[in-house]
Design an enzyme around this catalytic site. Structure first.
Site, PDB file in Angstrom:
ATOM      1  N   ASP A  97       0.858  -1.178   0.000  1.00  0.00           N
ATOM      2  CA  ASP A  97       0.000   0.000   0.000  1.00  0.00           C
ATOM      3  C   ASP A  97       0.900   1.234   0.000  1.00  0.00           C
ATOM      4  O   ASP A  97       1.716   1.409   0.908  1.00  0.00           O
ATOM      5  CB  ASP A  97      -0.877  -0.022   1.259  1.00  0.00           C
ATOM      6  N   ASP A 110      -2.914   4.745  -2.464  1.00  0.00           N
ATOM      7  CA  ASP A 110      -3.932   5.415  -1.677  1.00  0.00           C
ATOM      8  C   ASP A 110      -4.302   6.766  -2.298  1.00  0.00           C
ATOM      9  O   ASP A 110      -3.412   7.569  -2.610  1.00  0.00           O
ATOM     10  CB  ASP A 110      -3.335   5.633  -0.277  1.00  0.00           C
ATOM     11  N   GLU A 116      -6.383   3.891  -5.879  1.00  0.00           N
ATOM     12  CA  GLU A 116      -7.658   4.210  -5.230  1.00  0.00           C
ATOM     13  C   GLU A 116      -8.071   5.613  -5.658  1.00  0.00           C
ATOM     14  O   GLU A 116      -7.297   6.564  -5.506  1.00  0.00           O
ATOM     15  CB  GLU A 116      -7.496   4.158  -3.708  1.00  0.00           C
ATOM     16  N   HIS A 158     -11.331  -2.353   3.761  1.00  0.00           N
ATOM     17  CA  HIS A 158     -11.190  -1.894   5.150  1.00  0.00           C
ATOM     18  C   HIS A 158     -11.899  -0.570   5.431  1.00  0.00           C
ATOM     19  O   HIS A 158     -11.948  -0.129   6.576  1.00  0.00           O
ATOM     20  CB  HIS A 158      -9.701  -1.755   5.471  1.00  0.00           C
ATOM     21  N   ASP A 159     -12.396   0.086   4.387  1.00  0.00           N
ATOM     22  CA  ASP A 159     -13.086   1.367   4.563  1.00  0.00           C
ATOM     23  C   ASP A 159     -14.598   1.243   4.437  1.00  0.00           C
ATOM     24  O   ASP A 159     -15.310   2.241   4.561  1.00  0.00           O
ATOM     25  CB  ASP A 159     -12.629   2.361   3.481  1.00  0.00           C
TER      26      ASP A 159
HETATM   27  C1  GLC Z   1      -7.777   5.782   1.843  1.00  0.00           C
HETATM   28  C2  GLC Z   1      -7.634   4.623   2.771  1.00  0.00           C
HETATM   29  C3  GLC Z   1      -8.261   4.970   4.079  1.00  0.00           C
HETATM   30  C4  GLC Z   1      -7.543   6.161   4.643  1.00  0.00           C
HETATM   31  C5  GLC Z   1      -7.489   7.319   3.656  1.00  0.00           C
HETATM   32  C6  GLC Z   1      -6.455   8.298   4.046  1.00  0.00           C
HETATM   33  O1  GLC Z   1      -9.097   6.057   1.541  1.00  0.00           O
HETATM   34  O2  GLC Z   1      -8.160   3.476   2.206  1.00  0.00           O
HETATM   35  O3  GLC Z   1      -8.240   3.916   4.985  1.00  0.00           O
HETATM   36  O4  GLC Z   1      -8.164   6.593   5.806  1.00  0.00           O
HETATM   37  O5  GLC Z   1      -7.148   6.902   2.360  1.00  0.00           O
HETATM   38  O6  GLC Z   1      -5.172   7.747   3.901  1.00  0.00           O
END
Ligand code: GLC
Ligand code: CA
Length: 565
Positions: free
Chosen positions: A98, A200, A254, A327-328
């Site tokens: 990640d 991310d 992402e 996880h979100d």
């Molecule tokens: C992404 C991650 C999340 C995190 C955010 C800030 O959305 O998946 O878990 O809180 O970025 O890094």
């Protein structure tokens, strides 16, 4: 259609904190992952995406990094990481790290140096700006986790930008030194022999030059000014030239707020940026706008429209990622299926859906067991900063009814996905001998890996089957996507075709039985059932009757020339 290993792969996401504790401190760790590699191998996945394991003060559970080239103490040591990577490669598993580089932790030495000295070159690694008259922040942007996106520096006059918590200051990618630092970090992990990166919020790295106010009053998520900004493609292409092109990596970015047109730019094979993106469009199907806490019932018609659009828009030269939870997000069976009476059927139906679309499927830990959402009795039991900030803001600033706020948290809170992995029926689900950092879901006595492995009809074994058919039938990976009977109110059906083969997938998304009359041209020639979530299956015929959450896929010939759909 170019055939590539990462299109054929199935990725499994590990959230290390909640996966397996090997040293009895209640926190999952690298040693725990090593212990469970055979479990993952047995499941059949090819790639493991590890949520962040770097040194971090854990304001946002590792998504706030203070040293990108060290391991978080709670998770273990670099020696253990090396052992983990070796053990994975020995089993033919690939590792995707990640990469969280839109922001760092405020405890990162760069940010600390920036705070200490206004003339430090590190000052320009971040966004420091003067406030507006009257003690106001530089603009009206709010953070993703509520409240303003600006925090005043502890000593000094300026504010710094943070799109997430105030302990996650955003990096200024327009500064070439920042980009060099990122490539140095990526090179470090590349040299260790990892196999890819999940990036991310990577479409946030290029902000609008003047950081303008949002037009309306009040704090806003200023998406138009930080998502898909002016230089984002230039930076990703540079990253690709410098790092990604060195290996046959798997990469996924992402991307909150990305259209299919933009996704084509990020993922088209001729552009040399990324392999895939994680879109969020389907994650907002049960929200009002992009405010996840404002809940509405999702509609199958909209789900079909969103998935259909992504399937067709990325079909040539691009590629989809396929996920329904991570996880979100809330657990998929609780959100899009039925986590009560039809938990097993609906989890298998949703899995069939994800694994028979065009794209690379991602499994989030526990999904293969049909793990469900959690309801903690009070807000104090929640750990997630997003959830806690939301509660504080909604109740104290906006005076919302705490009961309603809790209902939204039960439906959408990120801790739904973060309760420990349920390994067996022993205390704490076999996750730890100590008090776990977050309580286990009490349903672990029934829902756990050991029980699932024992039960040949379990969701776990169904995932094994789905992964196996993907390996054996190219049409599952590369077939095109053709929706069938799109207007049907409760059944989602589509065909896939590739090199003379045809797959027909028929899914009942609800608990009421449903019938469908399929056009003849959609029936694979000599179609046989490839997979289904009931013991017997309807025949591969025009008129089909499906039971509660029934899923079935037929495989046969595509009928050659004469068939037009
Ligand atoms: C992404 C991650 C999340 C995190 C955010 C800030 O959305 O998946 O878990 O809180 O970025 O890094
Ligand atoms: Ca531990």
């Amino acid at each position: 259609m170019k055939e590539t290993w990462w299109k054929e792969a199935v990725v499994y996401q590990i959230y290390p904190r909640s996966f397996m504790d090997s040293n009895g401190d209640g926190i999952g760790d690298l040693g725990g992952i090593i212990r469970k590699l055979d479990y993952l191998k047995e499941l059949g996945v090819n790639v493991i995406w590890l949520s962040p394991i770097y040194r971090s003060p854990n304001d946002d559970n590792g998504y706030d990094i203070s040293d990108y080239c060290e391991i978080m103490e709670e998770f273990g040591t670099m020696e253990e990481f090396d052992r983990l990577l070796k053990a994975m490669h020995e089993r033919g598993l690939k590792l995707m790290m990640d990469l969280v580089v839109n922001h760092t932790s405020d405890e990162h030495p760069w940010f600390q140096a920036a705070l200490k000295d206004k003339n430090s070159p590190y000052r320009d690694y971040y966004f420091f700006r003067d406030g507006k008259p009257g003690g106001l922040p530089p603009n009206n942007w709010c953070s993703h986790f509520g409240f303003s996106a600006w925090e005043k520096e502890p000593e000094g006059e300026q504010y710094f930008l943070h799109l997430y918590t105030k302990k996650q200051p955003d990096l200024n990618w327009d500064n070439p030194s920042v980009r060099e630092e990122v490539y140095r970090i990526m090179q470090f992990w590349t040299d260790k022999g990892i196999d890819g990166f999940r990036m991310d919020v990577i479409n946030y790295i290029s902000k609008a030059a003047e950081l303008p106010d949002m037009p309306e009053d009040g704090p806003h998520l200023a998406t138009p000014y930080f998502a898909n900004g002016p230089h984002v493609h230039e930076y990703l292409q540079e990253m690709n030239r410098r790092i990604l092109s060195q290996r046959d990596f798997i990469t996924v970015g992402e991307m909150v707020s990305v259209t299919t047109d933009q996704a084509r730019l990020y993922t088209h094979e001729d552009r040399h940026e990324l392999n895939m993106v994680f879109t969020f469009e389907h994650m907002y199907l049960d929200a009002v706008g992009e405010d996840k806490w404002q809940i509405r019932q999702w509609k199958l018609s909209e789900l079909k429209a969103v998935f259909g659009k992504w399937q067709t828009s990325l079909a040539d030269g691009c590629w989809n990622s396929l996920y329904l939870n991570n996880h979100d997000q809330a657990r998929m069976v609780s959100r899009f299926g039925d986590d009560g009476k039809y938990r097993v059927e609906s989890a298998k139906m949703l899995a069939t859906f994800l694994h028979t679309l065009q794209g690379t499927p991602y499994i989030y830990q526990g999904e293969e067991l049909g793990m469900t959402n959690i309801r903690f009795g009070s807000i104090d039991q929640y750990k997630d900063i997003d959830t806690l900030n939301h509660y504080a803001e909604a109740v104290t600033v906006f005076h919302e009814d705490p009961k309603r706020v809790m209902e939204a948290i039960y439906a959408k809170g990120r801790d739904n996905a973060r309760t420990p992995m349920q390994w067996d029926a022993s205390p704490n689900a076999g996750f730890t001998d100590a008090v776990p950092w977050i309580p286990v879901n009490p349903n672990y006595t029934e829902i756990n890996a050991e029980a699932a492995i024992r039960d040949t009809e379990s969701i776990y074994h169904y995932y094994q089957d789905l992964i196996r058919i993907r390996r054996h039938h190219k049409v599952v990976v590369y077939g095109d996507y053709n929706p069938v009977c799109e207007e049907h109110p409760s059944i989602y059906a589509y065909t896939r075709r590739y090199q003379g083969q045809m797959l027909l997938v028929v899914l009942n998304f609800f608990s009421d039985p449903a019938v469908i009359d399929l056009p003849k041209a959609c029936l694979p020639e000599n179609g046989v059932r490839l997979i289904g979530n009931y013991e017997d299956a309807p025949a591969c015929e025009v008129h089909m009757k499906l039971r509660a959450f029934e899923a079935v896929a037929f495989l046969g010939g595509d009928g050659g020339e004469q068939i037009m759909i």
